[in-house]
Structures are given as C-alpha cells and as structure tokens.
Design an enzyme around this catalytic site. Structure first.
Site, PDB file in Angstrom:
ATOM      1  N   ASP A  61      33.706  39.686  44.301  1.00  0.00           N
ATOM      2  CA  ASP A  61      34.773  39.779  45.295  1.00  0.00           C
ATOM      3  C   ASP A  61      34.325  39.315  46.681  1.00  0.00           C
ATOM      4  O   ASP A  61      33.237  39.657  47.148  1.00  0.00           O
ATOM      5  CB  ASP A  61      35.276  41.224  45.398  1.00  0.00           C
ATOM      6  CG  ASP A  61      36.017  41.677  44.156  1.00  0.00           C
ATOM      7  OD1 ASP A  61      36.682  40.825  43.527  1.00  0.00           O
ATOM      8  OD2 ASP A  61      35.938  42.868  43.813  1.00  0.00           O
ATOM      9  N   HIS A 117      34.143  36.247  38.589  1.00  0.00           N
ATOM     10  CA  HIS A 117      33.927  36.183  40.039  1.00  0.00           C
ATOM     11  C   HIS A 117      33.292  37.470  40.546  1.00  0.00           C
ATOM     12  O   HIS A 117      33.292  38.509  39.878  1.00  0.00           O
ATOM     13  CB  HIS A 117      35.255  35.957  40.770  1.00  0.00           C
ATOM     14  CG  HIS A 117      36.195  37.127  40.701  1.00  0.00           C
ATOM     15  ND1 HIS A 117      36.854  37.487  39.539  1.00  0.00           N
ATOM     16  CD2 HIS A 117      36.566  38.039  41.640  1.00  0.00           C
ATOM     17  CE1 HIS A 117      37.589  38.549  39.766  1.00  0.00           C
ATOM     18  NE2 HIS A 117      37.431  38.918  41.033  1.00  0.00           N
TER      19      HIS A 117
END
Length: 231
Positions: free
Chosen positions: A60, A58
């Site tokens: 953020d 991912h």
C-alpha cells in the site's frame, strides 16, 4: 498474523492500531466510516466496478516517501459463496529465492513508485500532490529496519520504471520480478469469516484480494499505521 472471532467497535479498532504506531490517513481515499476518518471501509457488491477489489499484487501507498508499515483489516461481512480470500506474498522469501547474479544486479538499483495514475478523475488530485510528491524513488532491494533482512520492494500498482537503465531493460526486469512474486511458493491464503482480523507488515509482504464473488457482497474495515524508521 490472523485472529478469529473478534468483536471490535471502531474506537477499539483504532486503539489496537495505536499500540503499534500512529494511524496513517490515506491521501486520496479518506475514511468513509461516519465519525471515524481513520477507518477505511472496503466494500464490494453488485454495484462495484472492476478494480473495486485490489486484484493486483501490491504493497500500500509505496509512492509515499515513507510508506505505511502495517494494516489491520477487520472483516464484517463475507460473501455467501465462500469467496473473497486474500493472498499474501513473503518478500523476504521472494528476494532469497533469486539467483546470486540477479541479486548482485539489483543491488543499488532504484525504482520510481508513482501514484499519479491513481488520482485520475479525483477532483482533489492537485491538492493531494501539493502536500506530497506524486512519485518517489525506492531501492529495489531494501533492508527491513527491525529484522535486518533484505527483501524485494517493487510492485505492479506503483512502480513505473527503474532509474538509470533503458526503457526496454526496465520493463523486462520489472516484469520478471512481478512474475517471480506471483510464484505460489511465497504465498499464504487467508479465508475470511465474519469477525476475522488480518494484521500484516506492509514492508515485508504484498497482498492481493480475490474477487471471485461478484455480485455478492464483501465488507471490511481497515486501519493503516505508519511512522516507522525508513528502510
């Protein structure tokens, strides 16, 4: 960028971050270092539950209209088994490795980045979402504001669907991109030691923490920065 053998007080950690941009305050996870709301302590130990370490690739806070552009993670304590590494994936390289037909297909497509699922059980969820939209559309292919290079901007934590295509097409295309990002040819792996710092561009890479040390302890502190030109 990685640094070894550093000693930083919380104030020095914040001062270093401010040399680059203003400090980002996470909307749902407030700083948990007493007297320093800008610093988020990342801790995992024998009491941690699944998800305490970010094990999914991912970037953020991509559900924000203008996501944070960088983070500085300072490691205080590492597990005694040598685990707890962090992987980073280069989103320039991931984009450039796509075939030309796929690149053309992705141009102009938007993905919805949604944060609502992360706020379940949070008593402040309603207030957080009044302050900022719970979801935002971002181009799947973005241009970095400083380098001018194209990169992939989708991740499995925040992306819910692609705009303007069927549910099947959206799920299939996103899954293909997630599997593509997992290719080790785009990755580097950082082995932490106490006093190490990692400083990364949240726009141009993704990261994934490896939780291979349960029930041992790992403790770090992070300052995140924002206020960059939108991509």
């Amino acid at each position: 960028v990685f640094f070894r053998e550093q000693t930083l007080t919380p104030d020095q950690h914040k001062d270093f971050a401010r040399q680059f941009a203003k400090i980002y305050i996470h909307p749902s996870v407030k700083g948990n270092v007493p007297g320093h709301p800008e610093i988020m302590e990342m801790r995992a130990d024998e009491n941690s539950k699944k998800g305490a370490v970010a094990e999914v690739w991912h970037s953020d806070s991509t559900a924000d209209v203008n996501p944070p552009w960088g983070s500085l993670l300072f490691m205080h304590e590492v597990p005694s088994n040598g685990g707890g590494d962090t992987l980073f994936a280069n989103m320039y390289a991931a984009y450039e490795a796509l075939s030309e037909p796929v690149k053309r297909m992705l141009e102009g497509l938007q993905a919805v980045h949604d944060s609502q699922h992360l706020y379940k059980g949070n008593p402040n969820a309603a207030a957080i979402q009044r302050e900022r939209p719970p979801s935002t559309e971002h181009p799947i292919v973005k241009t970095h504001p400083e380098t001018g290079r194209k990169l992939l901007f989708v991740n499995a934590v925040y992306c819910s669907h692609i705009v303007g295509v069927s549910e099947l097409e959206s799920a299939t295309l996103l899954d293909m991109l997630y599997r593509h990002i997992e290719n080790p040819m785009f990755h580097c792996r950082f082995k932490w030691r106490p006093g190490s710092i990692a400083f990364w561009d949240n726009r141009a890479c993704q990261h994934r923490a490896i939780w291979d040390f349960y029930p041992l302890r790992r403790r770090a502190q992070r300052v995140t920065i924002c206020d960059d030109p939108p991509m």
